[in-house]
Scaffold this motif. Structure first.
Motif, PDB file in Angstrom:
ATOM      1  N   THR A  81       0.817  -1.126  -0.020  1.00  0.00           N
ATOM      2  CA  THR A  81       0.090   0.020   0.143  1.00  0.00           C
ATOM      3  C   THR A  81       0.822   1.292   0.064  1.00  0.00           C
ATOM      4  O   THR A  81       0.771   2.263  -0.609  1.00  0.00           O
ATOM      5  N   MET A  82       2.058   1.506   0.586  1.00  0.00           N
ATOM      6  CA  MET A  82       2.845   2.523   0.656  1.00  0.00           C
ATOM      7  C   MET A  82       3.586   2.811  -0.368  1.00  0.00           C
ATOM      8  O   MET A  82       3.796   3.816  -1.128  1.00  0.00           O
ATOM      9  N   ILE A  83       3.719   1.384  -1.279  1.00  0.00           N
ATOM     10  CA  ILE A  83       4.653   1.691  -2.359  1.00  0.00           C
ATOM     11  C   ILE A  83       3.464   2.383  -3.542  1.00  0.00           C
ATOM     12  O   ILE A  83       3.919   3.366  -4.346  1.00  0.00           O
ATOM     13  N   ALA A  84       2.200   1.852  -3.431  1.00  0.00           N
ATOM     14  CA  ALA A  84       1.312   2.860  -4.335  1.00  0.00           C
ATOM     15  C   ALA A  84       0.984   4.128  -3.863  1.00  0.00           C
ATOM     16  O   ALA A  84       0.647   4.965  -4.802  1.00  0.00           O
ATOM     17  N   ASP A  85       1.117   4.642  -2.781  1.00  0.00           N
ATOM     18  CA  ASP A  85       1.109   5.915  -2.102  1.00  0.00           C
ATOM     19  C   ASP A  85       2.011   6.677  -2.661  1.00  0.00           C
ATOM     20  O   ASP A  85       1.830   7.822  -3.141  1.00  0.00           O
ATOM     21  N   VAL A  86       3.418   6.223  -2.851  1.00  0.00           N
ATOM     22  CA  VAL A  86       4.437   7.159  -3.217  1.00  0.00           C
ATOM     23  C   VAL A  86       4.849   7.208  -4.642  1.00  0.00           C
ATOM     24  O   VAL A  86       5.479   7.831  -5.043  1.00  0.00           O
ATOM     25  N   VAL A  87       4.322   6.170  -5.641  1.00  0.00           N
ATOM     26  CA  VAL A  87       4.439   6.189  -6.877  1.00  0.00           C
ATOM     27  C   VAL A  87       3.764   7.498  -7.582  1.00  0.00           C
ATOM     28  O   VAL A  87       2.270   7.424  -7.132  1.00  0.00           O
ATOM     29  N   PRO A  88       4.165   7.893  -8.404  1.00  0.00           N
ATOM     30  CA  PRO A  88       3.491   9.160  -9.139  1.00  0.00           C
ATOM     31  C   PRO A  88       2.209   8.469  -9.778  1.00  0.00           C
ATOM     32  O   PRO A  88       2.541   7.222 -10.508  1.00  0.00           O
ATOM     33  N   PRO A  89       0.873   9.050  -9.807  1.00  0.00           N
ATOM     34  CA  PRO A  89      -0.241   8.449 -10.334  1.00  0.00           C
ATOM     35  C   PRO A  89       0.085   8.088 -11.713  1.00  0.00           C
ATOM     36  O   PRO A  89      -0.680   7.074 -12.298  1.00  0.00           O
ATOM     37  N   ARG A  90       0.534   8.815 -12.744  1.00  0.00           N
ATOM     38  CA  ARG A  90       0.749   8.727 -13.960  1.00  0.00           C
ATOM     39  C   ARG A  90       1.706   7.446 -14.307  1.00  0.00           C
ATOM     40  O   ARG A  90       1.905   7.062 -15.498  1.00  0.00           O
ATOM     41  N   ARG A  91       2.432   7.033 -13.375  1.00  0.00           N
ATOM     42  CA  ARG A  91       3.447   6.053 -13.262  1.00  0.00           C
ATOM     43  C   ARG A  91       3.216   4.776 -12.412  1.00  0.00           C
ATOM     44  O   ARG A  91       4.111   4.085 -12.123  1.00  0.00           O
ATOM     45  N   LEU A  92       2.110   4.830 -12.150  1.00  0.00           N
ATOM     46  CA  LEU A  92       1.665   3.700 -11.202  1.00  0.00           C
ATOM     47  C   LEU A  92       2.076   2.283 -11.685  1.00  0.00           C
ATOM     48  O   LEU A  92       2.550   1.413 -10.921  1.00  0.00           O
ATOM     49  N   MET A  93       1.637   1.960 -12.811  1.00  0.00           N
ATOM     50  CA  MET A  93       1.891   0.508 -13.362  1.00  0.00           C
ATOM     51  C   MET A  93       3.486   0.334 -13.618  1.00  0.00           C
ATOM     52  O   MET A  93       3.824  -0.885 -13.007  1.00  0.00           O
ATOM     53  N   GLU A  94       4.111   1.461 -13.928  1.00  0.00           N
ATOM     54  CA  GLU A  94       5.685   1.140 -13.832  1.00  0.00           C
ATOM     55  C   GLU A  94       6.324   0.972 -12.599  1.00  0.00           C
ATOM     56  O   GLU A  94       6.944  -0.125 -12.171  1.00  0.00           O
TER      57      GLU A  94
ATOM     58  N   VAL B 202      12.750  -9.156 -16.537  1.00  0.00           N
ATOM     59  CA  VAL B 202      12.630  -8.449 -17.765  1.00  0.00           C
ATOM     60  C   VAL B 202      11.336  -7.974 -18.140  1.00  0.00           C
ATOM     61  O   VAL B 202      11.220  -6.613 -18.300  1.00  0.00           O
ATOM     62  N   SER B 203      10.185  -8.573 -17.760  1.00  0.00           N
ATOM     63  CA  SER B 203       8.763  -8.106 -18.215  1.00  0.00           C
ATOM     64  C   SER B 203       8.434  -7.148 -17.112  1.00  0.00           C
ATOM     65  O   SER B 203       7.943  -6.177 -17.679  1.00  0.00           O
ATOM     66  N   ARG B 204       8.885  -7.073 -15.956  1.00  0.00           N
ATOM     67  CA  ARG B 204       8.585  -6.189 -14.899  1.00  0.00           C
ATOM     68  C   ARG B 204       9.268  -4.771 -15.198  1.00  0.00           C
ATOM     69  O   ARG B 204       8.766  -3.686 -15.092  1.00  0.00           O
ATOM     70  N   MET B 205      10.438  -4.907 -15.720  1.00  0.00           N
ATOM     71  CA  MET B 205      11.193  -3.741 -16.153  1.00  0.00           C
ATOM     72  C   MET B 205      10.776  -2.753 -17.306  1.00  0.00           C
ATOM     73  O   MET B 205      10.739  -1.846 -17.326  1.00  0.00           O
ATOM     74  N   VAL B 206       9.970  -3.523 -18.291  1.00  0.00           N
ATOM     75  CA  VAL B 206       9.539  -3.168 -19.524  1.00  0.00           C
ATOM     76  C   VAL B 206       8.098  -2.694 -19.604  1.00  0.00           C
ATOM     77  O   VAL B 206       7.538  -1.791 -20.092  1.00  0.00           O
ATOM     78  N   CYS B 207       7.296  -3.700 -19.153  1.00  0.00           N
ATOM     79  CA  CYS B 207       5.693  -3.827 -19.316  1.00  0.00           C
ATOM     80  C   CYS B 207       5.102  -2.619 -18.547  1.00  0.00           C
ATOM     81  O   CYS B 207       3.907  -1.968 -19.137  1.00  0.00           O
ATOM     82  N   GLY B 208       5.388  -2.291 -17.525  1.00  0.00           N
ATOM     83  CA  GLY B 208       4.814  -1.223 -16.495  1.00  0.00           C
ATOM     84  C   GLY B 208       4.833   0.196 -17.304  1.00  0.00           C
ATOM     85  O   GLY B 208       3.949   0.680 -17.470  1.00  0.00           O
ATOM     86  N   ARG B 209       5.979   0.395 -17.842  1.00  0.00           N
ATOM     87  CA  ARG B 209       6.218   1.559 -18.475  1.00  0.00           C
ATOM     88  C   ARG B 209       5.228   1.572 -19.765  1.00  0.00           C
ATOM     89  O   ARG B 209       4.709   2.662 -20.283  1.00  0.00           O
ATOM     90  N   VAL B 210       5.326   0.606 -20.743  1.00  0.00           N
ATOM     91  CA  VAL B 210       4.180   0.435 -21.806  1.00  0.00           C
ATOM     92  C   VAL B 210       2.969   0.616 -21.385  1.00  0.00           C
ATOM     93  O   VAL B 210       1.962   1.268 -22.098  1.00  0.00           O
TER      94      VAL B 210
END
Length: 403
Positions: A128-141, A265-273
């Motif tokens: 939950t804290m990770i979701a709080d500190v991540v910028p909303p537009r970069r949440l999936m990344e 590999v997938s976690r580093m790439v797919c979130g940003r896409v």
């Protein structure tokens, strides 16, 4: 406008001190948990137990986490994330110190249950804290990258634990090591700030407070999908070693090594896409890769074939799981993120257990071929549920915050 939004999202910093701190906490606590999980059967034999006792210990840990996640999710929203995180890590550290001094199976069972409660508190609040500190537009990344901690812990934690036990033959050192990992995580947690949304965003009317539930209803659709995705994962973890023996394949553990590398590999790439083009563009191929991997497994007759299936499965699961987590967080009201994250993790726990039990019973009746094909069907069912979910989009309660 769309280009401007993309540029604004790229300018929002992701690797902030709070995010790095939460990544380190997740890595340390997950490593401690995986070190103990891999060596538990050996420790049970060391104190006079057997394999069934080790299974009982694992079950006690899982049941404790399953029962308490909804409660911790609600407490995280009511009382704050940081306090529950600190209490959970402290409980895990204290449990690690007691393991070497326990000589009876039943007392160890109680300690293992309490350890599961502590890990439930720390893992739910950390997510939950990770979701709080991540910028909303970069949440999936951000959520995808945060999962790297767990993947690295799975890749290296068991190897470290088995080295200490098999080479050094020192269980006291083993549990001191897990205590040290938890203690380092506790120190970092004490320096973090509270991330609970401001009171103006979370204040509720008295009439609404009485209607609070421990599970978050906006998280139920994505959690149902997560349940179906986790079932094959529980099946693979439980039965793949025996499957390798039945086929005469040595070093079957390389499936997990290759799978962990593919997940990285997938976690580093797919979130940003996903943040740029939407999750559907990425998550549907992830479901497909998972189905292909599970379909290939019953035909595997050699180690390279197993490693190929592991690569496909790692890419698929490493794509689908963090995106479903991010979708769950996005759909939750800010003041209910703790309950939403707990609902998601509860579905994962239930899926792992159901995959081990239900598909395991199917294995006894039919065999490995039907077992893995049934697992592929569950992955297809998850994809179908996702398609039905995106046809009925819910109102995003975080839009006001993002604006």
């Amino acid at each position: 406008m769309r280009r401007h939004a993309k540029k604004a999202a790229e300018l929002e910093p992701l690797w902030t001190p709070p995010f790095i701190g939460m990544m380190l906490i997740s890595l340390l606590t997950s490593t401690a948990m995986n070190v103990q999980l891999a060596t538990l059967p050996l420790y049970m034999r060391h104190i006079g137990g057997n394999e069934s006792s080790a299974g009982l210990m694992t079950g006690a840990f899982t049941i404790a986490a399953f029962l308490t996640r909804p409660l911790f999710g609600d407490w995280i929203d009511r009382r704050g994330r940081r306090a529950i995180l600190i209490v959970g890590i402290a409980g895990s550290a204290a449990s690690a110190l007691t393991y070497p001094f326990v000589g009876g199976v039943w007392l160890l069972l109680l300690i293992r249950f309490m350890h599961g409660v502590s890990f439930s508190a720390s893992s739910t609040s950390a997510g939950t804290m990770i979701a709080d500190v991540v910028p909303p537009r970069r949440l999936m990344e951000g959520i995808g990258l945060s999962g790297l901690s767990g993947t690295l812990a799975v890749a290296f934690g068991p190897a470290i634990g088995l080295y200490v036990v098999n080479r050094l033959e020192n269980y006291t050192l083993l549990y001191l090591l897990t205590f040290f990992c938890s203690a380092c995580g506790l120190v970092i947690a004490c320096f973090l700030r509270e991330t609970t949304p401001a009171p103006g965003l979370t204040r509720e009317q008295p009439a609404k407070r009485a209607k609070r539930h421990v599970l978050e209803k906006t998280a139920l659709p994505s959690s149902l999908i997560t349940f179906f995705v986790a079932m094959p994962q529980g099946c693979i973890i439980t039965f793949l070693p025996a499957f390798g023996l039945s086929r005469g394949i040595d070093s079957i553990g390389l499936f997990f090594t290759v799978s962990a590398g593919a997940m990285l590999v997938s976690r580093m790439v797919c979130g940003r896409v996903s943040d740029r083009y939407g999750p559907t563009v990425v998550i549907l191929p992830g479901f497909l890769l998972g189905v292909i991997a599970l379909t290939l497994l019953p035909f595997a007759a050699s180690l390279p074939f197993i490693m190929l299936a592991g690569a496909f499965y790692g890419l698929g699961f490493g794509t689908v799981q963090p995106l479903l987590n991010a979708i769950t967080i996005k759909r939750c009201p800010p003041e209910r993120r703790g309950a939403g994250n707990a609902t998601f993790l509860l579905a994962m726990d239930a899926g792992y257990a159901a995959g081990s039990i239900v598909i395991g019973l199917l294995l006894q009746i039919t065999g490995y071929f039907t077992m893995y094909m049934s697992s592929a069907v569950f992955m297809l069912l998850a994809a179908l549920c996702y398609l039905l979910m995106i046809r009925k989009p819910q109102r995003n309660p975080n839009k006001e915050l993002q604006a």
